[in-house]
Design a protein around this motif. Sequence first.
Motif, PDB file in Angstrom:
ATOM      1  N   GLU A 126       0.930  -1.176  -0.001  1.00  0.00           N
ATOM      2  CA  GLU A 126       0.140  -0.089   0.060  1.00  0.00           C
ATOM      3  C   GLU A 126       1.016   1.412  -0.089  1.00  0.00           C
ATOM      4  O   GLU A 126       2.141   1.104   0.074  1.00  0.00           O
ATOM      5  CB  GLU A 126      -0.837   0.083   1.365  1.00  0.00           C
ATOM      6  CG  GLU A 126       0.111   0.257   2.646  1.00  0.00           C
ATOM      7  CD  GLU A 126      -0.021   1.678   2.826  1.00  0.00           C
ATOM      8  OE1 GLU A 126       0.834   2.027   3.596  1.00  0.00           O
ATOM      9  OE2 GLU A 126      -0.491   2.483   2.527  1.00  0.00           O
ATOM     10  N   PHE A 127       0.158   2.316  -0.024  1.00  0.00           N
ATOM     11  CA  PHE A 127       1.104   3.240   0.429  1.00  0.00           C
ATOM     12  C   PHE A 127       0.652   4.628   0.103  1.00  0.00           C
ATOM     13  O   PHE A 127      -0.370   4.888  -0.382  1.00  0.00           O
ATOM     14  CB  PHE A 127       2.472   3.309  -0.019  1.00  0.00           C
ATOM     15  CG  PHE A 127       3.156   3.569   1.321  1.00  0.00           C
ATOM     16  CD1 PHE A 127       3.974   4.564   1.133  1.00  0.00           C
ATOM     17  CD2 PHE A 127       2.882   3.137   2.615  1.00  0.00           C
ATOM     18  CE1 PHE A 127       4.597   5.125   2.378  1.00  0.00           C
ATOM     19  CE2 PHE A 127       3.657   3.538   3.447  1.00  0.00           C
ATOM     20  CZ  PHE A 127       4.620   4.397   3.422  1.00  0.00           C
ATOM     21  N   ILE A 128       1.587   5.500   0.278  1.00  0.00           N
ATOM     22  CA  ILE A 128       1.634   6.985  -0.248  1.00  0.00           C
ATOM     23  C   ILE A 128       0.645   7.550   0.122  1.00  0.00           C
ATOM     24  O   ILE A 128      -0.659   7.048   0.330  1.00  0.00           O
ATOM     25  CB  ILE A 128       1.730   6.823  -1.681  1.00  0.00           C
ATOM     26  CG1 ILE A 128       2.145   5.514  -2.278  1.00  0.00           C
ATOM     27  CG2 ILE A 128       2.129   7.943  -2.238  1.00  0.00           C
ATOM     28  CD1 ILE A 128       3.563   5.319  -1.365  1.00  0.00           C
ATOM     29  N   GLY A 129       0.579   8.856   0.586  1.00  0.00           N
ATOM     30  CA  GLY A 129      -0.376   9.843   0.810  1.00  0.00           C
ATOM     31  C   GLY A 129       0.033  10.946   0.790  1.00  0.00           C
ATOM     32  O   GLY A 129       1.443  11.077   1.092  1.00  0.00           O
ATOM     33  N   ASN A 130      -0.574  11.951   0.828  1.00  0.00           N
ATOM     34  CA  ASN A 130      -0.183  13.603   0.755  1.00  0.00           C
ATOM     35  C   ASN A 130      -0.007  13.706   1.839  1.00  0.00           C
ATOM     36  O   ASN A 130       0.320  14.904   2.313  1.00  0.00           O
ATOM     37  CB  ASN A 130      -1.188  14.299   0.172  1.00  0.00           C
ATOM     38  CG  ASN A 130      -0.692  15.110  -1.062  1.00  0.00           C
ATOM     39  OD1 ASN A 130       0.579  15.155  -0.943  1.00  0.00           O
ATOM     40  ND2 ASN A 130      -1.489  15.246  -1.819  1.00  0.00           N
ATOM     41  N   GLY A 131       0.378  12.821   2.654  1.00  0.00           N
ATOM     42  CA  GLY A 131       0.901  12.970   4.313  1.00  0.00           C
ATOM     43  C   GLY A 131       0.757  14.348   4.998  1.00  0.00           C
ATOM     44  O   GLY A 131       1.450  14.841   5.451  1.00  0.00           O
ATOM     45  N   LYS A 167      -6.694   5.759  -7.057  1.00  0.00           N
ATOM     46  CA  LYS A 167      -5.164   6.445  -6.841  1.00  0.00           C
ATOM     47  C   LYS A 167      -4.492   6.484  -5.870  1.00  0.00           C
ATOM     48  O   LYS A 167      -3.806   7.288  -5.167  1.00  0.00           O
ATOM     49  CB  LYS A 167      -5.386   7.988  -7.351  1.00  0.00           C
ATOM     50  CG  LYS A 167      -5.612   8.419  -8.622  1.00  0.00           C
ATOM     51  CD  LYS A 167      -4.522   8.618  -9.670  1.00  0.00           C
ATOM     52  CE  LYS A 167      -4.858   9.052 -10.878  1.00  0.00           C
ATOM     53  NZ  LYS A 167      -5.311   8.020 -11.855  1.00  0.00           N
ATOM     54  N   GLY A 168      -4.625   5.099  -5.481  1.00  0.00           N
ATOM     55  CA  GLY A 168      -3.519   4.635  -4.213  1.00  0.00           C
ATOM     56  C   GLY A 168      -4.368   4.974  -2.808  1.00  0.00           C
ATOM     57  O   GLY A 168      -3.672   4.862  -1.759  1.00  0.00           O
ATOM     58  N   PHE A 169      -5.646   5.311  -2.739  1.00  0.00           N
ATOM     59  CA  PHE A 169      -6.297   5.307  -1.370  1.00  0.00           C
ATOM     60  C   PHE A 169      -7.408   4.477  -1.361  1.00  0.00           C
ATOM     61  O   PHE A 169      -8.061   4.313  -2.281  1.00  0.00           O
ATOM     62  CB  PHE A 169      -6.616   7.015  -1.296  1.00  0.00           C
ATOM     63  CG  PHE A 169      -5.610   7.902  -1.264  1.00  0.00           C
ATOM     64  CD1 PHE A 169      -4.830   8.082  -0.246  1.00  0.00           C
ATOM     65  CD2 PHE A 169      -5.457   8.832  -2.503  1.00  0.00           C
ATOM     66  CE1 PHE A 169      -3.567   8.780  -0.330  1.00  0.00           C
ATOM     67  CE2 PHE A 169      -4.398   9.743  -2.475  1.00  0.00           C
ATOM     68  CZ  PHE A 169      -3.537   9.923  -1.514  1.00  0.00           C
ATOM     69  N   ARG A 213      -5.714   9.665   2.489  1.00  0.00           N
ATOM     70  CA  ARG A 213      -4.636  10.666   2.303  1.00  0.00           C
ATOM     71  C   ARG A 213      -3.995  11.137   3.447  1.00  0.00           C
ATOM     72  O   ARG A 213      -2.817  11.533   3.542  1.00  0.00           O
ATOM     73  CB  ARG A 213      -5.507  11.687   1.761  1.00  0.00           C
ATOM     74  CG  ARG A 213      -4.763  12.806   0.658  1.00  0.00           C
ATOM     75  CD  ARG A 213      -5.690  13.696  -0.012  1.00  0.00           C
ATOM     76  NE  ARG A 213      -6.338  12.977  -0.998  1.00  0.00           N
ATOM     77  CZ  ARG A 213      -5.615  12.999  -2.247  1.00  0.00           C
ATOM     78  NH1 ARG A 213      -4.358  13.483  -2.372  1.00  0.00           N
ATOM     79  NH2 ARG A 213      -6.032  12.305  -3.665  1.00  0.00           N
ATOM     80  N   GLN A 214      -4.847  11.299   4.727  1.00  0.00           N
ATOM     81  CA  GLN A 214      -4.294  12.003   5.896  1.00  0.00           C
ATOM     82  C   GLN A 214      -3.837  10.937   6.799  1.00  0.00           C
ATOM     83  O   GLN A 214      -2.864  10.774   7.556  1.00  0.00           O
ATOM     84  CB  GLN A 214      -5.044  13.003   6.435  1.00  0.00           C
ATOM     85  CG  GLN A 214      -4.860  14.219   5.996  1.00  0.00           C
ATOM     86  CD  GLN A 214      -5.931  14.714   4.953  1.00  0.00           C
ATOM     87  OE1 GLN A 214      -7.004  14.161   4.747  1.00  0.00           O
ATOM     88  NE2 GLN A 214      -5.634  15.677   4.009  1.00  0.00           N
ATOM     89  N   LYS A 255      -3.253   7.445   8.388  1.00  0.00           N
ATOM     90  CA  LYS A 255      -2.434   5.984   7.745  1.00  0.00           C
ATOM     91  C   LYS A 255      -2.634   5.096   8.879  1.00  0.00           C
ATOM     92  O   LYS A 255      -2.943   5.350  10.020  1.00  0.00           O
ATOM     93  CB  LYS A 255      -0.832   6.273   7.607  1.00  0.00           C
ATOM     94  CG  LYS A 255      -0.554   7.509   6.768  1.00  0.00           C
ATOM     95  CD  LYS A 255      -0.813   7.075   5.317  1.00  0.00           C
ATOM     96  CE  LYS A 255      -0.628   8.554   4.327  1.00  0.00           C
ATOM     97  NZ  LYS A 255      -0.827   7.946   3.303  1.00  0.00           N
ATOM     98  N   PRO A 260       8.647  19.801   8.551  1.00  0.00           N
ATOM     99  CA  PRO A 260       8.826  18.400   8.413  1.00  0.00           C
ATOM    100  C   PRO A 260       9.525  17.544   9.384  1.00  0.00           C
ATOM    101  O   PRO A 260       9.093  16.791  10.092  1.00  0.00           O
ATOM    102  CB  PRO A 260       9.528  17.882   7.029  1.00  0.00           C
ATOM    103  CG  PRO A 260      10.121  19.414   6.404  1.00  0.00           C
ATOM    104  CD  PRO A 260       9.356  20.478   7.248  1.00  0.00           C
ATOM    105  N   PHE A 302       6.959  17.106  12.284  1.00  0.00           N
ATOM    106  CA  PHE A 302       6.216  16.161  12.018  1.00  0.00           C
ATOM    107  C   PHE A 302       6.888  14.866  12.276  1.00  0.00           C
ATOM    108  O   PHE A 302       6.075  13.721  12.801  1.00  0.00           O
ATOM    109  CB  PHE A 302       5.700  16.342  10.390  1.00  0.00           C
ATOM    110  CG  PHE A 302       5.448  14.900   9.894  1.00  0.00           C
ATOM    111  CD1 PHE A 302       4.190  14.634   9.856  1.00  0.00           C
ATOM    112  CD2 PHE A 302       6.161  14.267   8.994  1.00  0.00           C
ATOM    113  CE1 PHE A 302       3.622  13.546   9.528  1.00  0.00           C
ATOM    114  CE2 PHE A 302       5.690  13.097   8.558  1.00  0.00           C
ATOM    115  CZ  PHE A 302       4.416  12.623   8.841  1.00  0.00           C
TER     116      PHE A 302
END
Lengths: 493, 434
Positions: free
Chosen positions: B11-16, B154-156, B193-194, B196, B238, B241
């Motif tokens: 999985e992955f990725i998100g607009n963190g 799209k990955g979500f 997206r936010q 995880k 960052p 974060f």
Amino acid sequence: MATTSLKPIPAASFDENKARHLLSRAGFGGPPRQVAFLAGLGLKKAVDFLVDYESIDISALPKPQYDSEIVRPLRGDVMKMLGDGKSGDAKAIREKLRMEFLQRQAEDRLQMAGIEQWWLTRMIATPRPLEEKLVLLWHGHFASNNRTVDDSFLMLQQNVLFRKHANGNFGELVMGVIRDPAILKFLNNNSNRKGHPNENLARELMELFTLGVGAYGENDIKQGARALTGYGVEDNDFAFHRNAHDEGQKEILGRKGLFDGEDFVRILLGRPQCPLFISYKLYRHFVGDIDEKPTDTQEAVIRAMAKVLSDNRYELKPVLKTLFMSEHFYDPQIVGGMVKSPAQLLVGTARMLNTPARNSGTLAAAMSMMGQQLFEPPSVAGWDGGRGWINTSTLFVRQNMATYLITGKVPGDQNWSQDTVGYDPLFLLADLADRSPGSTVNLLSNLLLGEHAAAGRREELTKYLAARRGGITQGSVLAMLMLVTAMPEYQLC
Amino acid sequence: MTDKPAFTRREFIGNGAMIVSTMATVPLFLERSAWALTPATGSAVKDRPGVPGERILVVVQMTGGNDGINTVVPFGWREYYKARPGIGIAEKDVLKLDSNAGLGLNPEMGDLKAMMDAGLALGVLGVGYPNPNRSHFSSMDIWHTADPTGRSGKGFGWIGRTLDEMRSQSKGKIDATACVCVGNESPLAANGRQVKPVTFQDANLFRWSGGDLHASLAKEYEAINRAGVVGDVDPNSPMAFVMRTALDAQIASQKIRAAVNKEPVTKFGEGKLASQLRMVAAMIRAELPTRVYYVSLGGFDTHAGQPNTHARNLREFSSAIRSFYAELKAIGAQSRVLTLAFSEFGRRVEQNASNGTDHGTAGPLFLFGEKVRATKTGLLGEQPSLAADRLDQGDLIYNTDFRSIYAAVLQDWMKVDVKEVLGAPFRAASVIKT
């Protein structure tokens, strides 16, 4: 606010700190001596050394192992024999073929795993770090995954295509992509035929590969799809199916003509959004994370980059060199402000510390748990990256992966002993005149965290190191490396 | 005729965007540090308006494509025995549910039958989606993203988007353990997206492994990673974060490991699913503020020698769910937990020559819990026809879109806006008591 200037920094200001930043962004970072070597070259020569990498010999790198024929389509004569599959003979043959097919698929998956490990190993070993970093960029930009393509050789072939054009001309790269079997298969262009268009490739070519969202209309997709009809795959190669190609007149983005796929690409390269979109991608890969949309500063830099890119007709070297020498790139706001991708983290740890070869299967598994399995981006949109890489689960994997590189210890392994480390990090201190805890911490902290490590943290690490019996030894430096790579600060570069 | 390995999802990725509390430097955990350190008596998280009690969703993924036709067996249908001479289940062995419709359960599913009889389980028949994809990965992606076109996901995933939606309802507040998945990799479904997910295979490995090497290392590591945001770091940077996430991770790890290392009140059966659900029950008991748990059971890709494997899987599945609910009852959480069990597709009506079945399309989906709509037969919907001329390339034609089940879970259980999560206003199937 960071400066938006792409003017080069004064040559005299290029010191080891800047060289380290350059090496970590234009590559994956490296040990103290590599940093010193780059600093010694001076700004321009250091950047040229990294960007004009063609002259660096890579003949010693391992070659991928593959059989290009693992996945083979059924031959026509077999298909004929199968006929409608109703006769008893055909049934038996069909069953045999089915078993054979399953067997081949299993073999192909093993081969993919091998190729994945080969690439990871190559990233760690290559003397041309920027080359692999660019291949990684294009892999995430023209993203296709083996889950869908289901053919490891096509994925490898695509990887070779990305490497061939990595620092070359973006336009030529796109021309290669519309003839790349993996992409054509991934985006179903094999079924894009005259009278029965499949719009998948045309859409992604505009939305994700060249222009970005909103720079085209639905009709441009329809017309573009017609231009791409007949671009298909035969076995392992590109094939133009003339009979399936729609030779009629098309209108794409206001231009009319009897366009084919190459014409379509040329039209896209001529649009003003294209250099902007590619510069945005380059920025995200080399300079900084972009959240939902670029800040004003980022926007200004991307525009300036786009101008360099289009002034040089999509040659990539000029824009990369401009960027890697620029005031913006070395701005304190930029240095140390990017979340490391899993590849950056893993490859960077191995390269900076020169850790011994570890099990590449374990490393590939870690990549996948960190969310960046090579050859398997989650969708055609590639990896999102930035802060999305980091959450409570991936953070532990990231820390444990670094510990594994340094010590060979995998999580849960309780029988681990210090005899199996096989790594002496004292070479990192070779050029250190005074081996006090303070200067050792300074060196390691500079190497691994850059200057953005808070002074308080350095004090804490120094106190810890000073409390170790026996002073600066293999054991105490190993412990330091494990600690530092498990720090929050280590997740950034 | 495609076969792929058991599903492992990268999985992955998100607009963190950050999972942050309103006070940027205080991790959410610490706002409740009082209960983090002492077992809570009431519900740890404040109820949200309109949601009775602290509702939890558990998703059970049956990986590989469960043969629905041998799960809910159409024993009264001639076509069934004709298509499956080697693997059909004899009428006398079937656990009858609906004699009129000629439907019953696989004989290994006595535990599930008992739950149906108690009104705690519902099987929804013929669940699928238009233009079915017969590849494990693609179909799994479709279920995970709730997007049969493959364009808008799209990955979500749908659960990630649900938690994103809850996060925005609560003005950016959501716990870092809002979603807990058991497995090697986070399922795409859980990727928001936010928000995880927290993912681990073995809770005891959900921590830094370097601390095993030396007590002094473990101590120093804790000090650094629990320090939160140090120095004069901009709270939106960052760096802040990552520092916050590091602290969150330490606390999540400690809480989760403490929770799952407690012995259950009741006895759990054998098998992977049972041990995963045992952990889930333990986390619920420890009052973790988790809203969604995700577990999976593999081995449903039965291309050859199906009967034994499938029987074992169904037995393990049924008994694990039943013991899970027995444990929930014992800890007083039975009414708070809804479980949804799905598979990426059913299998071909006609068996193959290896006494197995190939990839198919629609199949039954199961829901468990007190709030599940009870029906006389334990079933809902219609079994799709098995007649040769009523099949799509030899496969069943679905009659319930899986997104209508998701919509019911979202609307009637989680109380979130269906359109926000699924991207379209799906009508909720009537599967939950409102």
